[in-house]
Scaffold this active site. Structure first.
Site, PDB file in Angstrom:
ATOM      1  N   MET A 136       0.855  -1.194   0.000  1.00 13.01           N
ATOM      2  CA  MET A 136       0.000   0.000   0.000  1.00 13.01           C
ATOM      3  C   MET A 136       0.891   1.245   0.000  1.00 13.01           C
ATOM      4  SD  MET A 136      -3.278  -0.902   0.203  1.00 13.01           S
ATOM      5  CE  MET A 136      -4.070  -2.514   0.420  1.00 13.01           C
ATOM      6  N   HIS A 137       0.660   2.140  -0.972  1.00 12.48           N
ATOM      7  CA  HIS A 137       1.504   3.335  -1.010  1.00 12.48           C
ATOM      8  C   HIS A 137       0.820   4.573  -1.581  1.00 12.48           C
ATOM      9  CE1 HIS A 137       1.880   2.151  -5.218  1.00 12.48           C
ATOM     10  NE2 HIS A 137       2.293   3.379  -5.460  1.00 12.48           N
ATOM     11  N   ARG A 138      -0.364   4.436  -2.184  1.00  7.24           N
ATOM     12  CA  ARG A 138      -0.976   5.588  -2.850  1.00  7.24           C
ATOM     13  C   ARG A 138      -1.386   6.642  -1.825  1.00  7.24           C
ATOM     14  NH1 ARG A 138      -1.584   5.592  -8.108  1.00  7.24           N
ATOM     15  NH2 ARG A 138      -1.188   3.623  -9.155  1.00  7.24           N
ATOM     16  N   ASP A 153      -2.512  -1.512  -3.902  1.00  6.45           N
ATOM     17  CA  ASP A 153      -3.124  -0.354  -4.574  1.00  6.45           C
ATOM     18  C   ASP A 153      -2.229   0.091  -5.733  1.00  6.45           C
ATOM     19  OD1 ASP A 153      -1.009   0.844  -3.213  1.00  6.45           O
ATOM     20  OD2 ASP A 153      -2.252   2.189  -2.019  1.00  6.45           O
TER      21      ASP A 153
END
Length: 353
Positions: free
Chosen positions: A191-193, A270
């Site tokens: 997850m990084h957005r 994501d």
């Protein structure tokens, strides 16, 4: 991952002298230098060192540092890849000097203009002289936007080129065994957005998702520097440290992550690129976004969207996938490992013409 097969294909042509420019946008050693080493990329010919600032500041700084290189080198083409800040900045600089632009991974659209990547994609495609498309949706989008079809080429996916070339090498690295795991015994998460990790609400939901998933399998989570910094800032990191069924990792190299991805029971992400890689590997993927710019991964591949990070929706889908109720999938057209060669063939012919 996308530059490596292109650079290799360009180097194989005696009539071409490629020059590699690293803007510095992805500056963490674990997310940049290790990729150069593992993908057999040479040291960049130019390193711009633009590693900090807002997207607007980075765009301006990249343009300022890239322009003198273009004036000195006078290239026939500037090849830009993907949808990051560097993609648009370099395309703008080339356009100002009348240098032809080739956009690799053109035509992808999520329909969500709140995503910076979406604006980067639209503007870069508007500037490009040669547009290389990965899937049918890209052709449809560019046609709808009035892009000259004579400049558009359906060539396949360079990300898959890298995956195919390095898959056996990743197996030899065997990070699955190194972390004490067994094939299909774990869920891999990334997850990084900003829309997911830059707010307490978003991060809270992600922790719920991770906790929920850990009830069914060990969750292996290589934590992006941005995500880790926000978890730490909001005092949420300790919640994960105490979980016995969540394995928190530092960002992994390309080979290590590829091996983890190939042997996961399910991938939760994501990311845009991971949707494509899991489609090729035929590993079930849950993508935590409202929309995807890569619809072929849903139409033909193993990808499913989970809107608004809803833990209950994710739980129901996860249970289905872990029970083996996976939809049939197939490889998208031209995802065959030869995309870079097709791109270089087209550029050579365009230059000769």
């Amino acid at each position: 991952m996308k530059a490596a097969p292109l650079h290799r294909a360009l180097m194989n042509r005696s009539q071409i002298t490629p020059k590699l420019v690293h803007t510095g946008q992805h500056y963490d050693v674990r997310m940049s230098a290790v990729f150069f080493q593992q993908l057999d990329l040479p040291e960049p010919d130019y390193y711009l060192g633009v590693s900090t600032g807002t997207p607007t500041q980075q765009t301006a700084e990249i343009m300022q540092r890239f322009e003198p290189i273009l004036i000195e080198e006078q290239p026939d083409w500037v090849v830009v890849i993907g949808d990051v800040t560097s993609t648009l900045a370099c395309a703008l600089a080339a356009n100002r000097l009348g240098i032809r632009i080739a956009h690799v991974e053109a035509g992808l659209r999520s329909g969500d203009r709140t995503m910076p990547e979406e604006i980067n994609r639209i503007l870069t495609d508007a500037l490009a002289d040669c547009l290389f498309v990965t899937e049918q949706a890209g052709l449809d989008n560019l046609r709808r936007e009035g892009i000259n079809p004579a400049n558009v080429y359906f060539v396949g996916n360079v990300m898959v080129d890298s995956l195919i070339q390095h898959r056996s090498k990743a197996s030899r690295v065997n990070s699955v065994r190194a972390f004490g795991l067994q094939s299909r015994s774990y869920i891999l998460a990334t997850m990084h957005r900003p829309s997911n990790v830059d707010t307490q609400t978003g991060l809270g939901r992600i922790l719920q998702l991770i906790d929920c998933a850990s009830q069914y399998r060990t969750v292996v989570w290589p934590v992006h520097p941005r995500t880790r910094a926000n978890l730490d800032k909001l005092g949420l990191l300790t919640q994960l440290d105490t979980s016995s069924n969540v394995l928190l990792l530092e960002p992994q190299g390309y080979l290590e992550f590829l091996n983890l991805m190939e042997h996961a029971a399910v991938v939760m992400t994501d990311s845009g690129g991971i949707q494509e890689e899991t489609t090729y590997l035929r590993v079930p993927c849950l993508t935590f976004r409202e929309r995807t710019e890569r619809p072929v991964t849903i139409e033909l591949g193993t990808n499913q969207l989970v809107a608004d990070l809803n833990p209950e929706t994710a739980r129901l889908k996860l249970v289905e996938l872990l029970a083996g109720r996976v939809k049939p999938s197939q490889l998208p057209p031209l995802w065959d490992g030869h995309t870079a060669d097709r791109i270089v063939d087209i550029l050579v012919k365009a230059n000769e013409g």
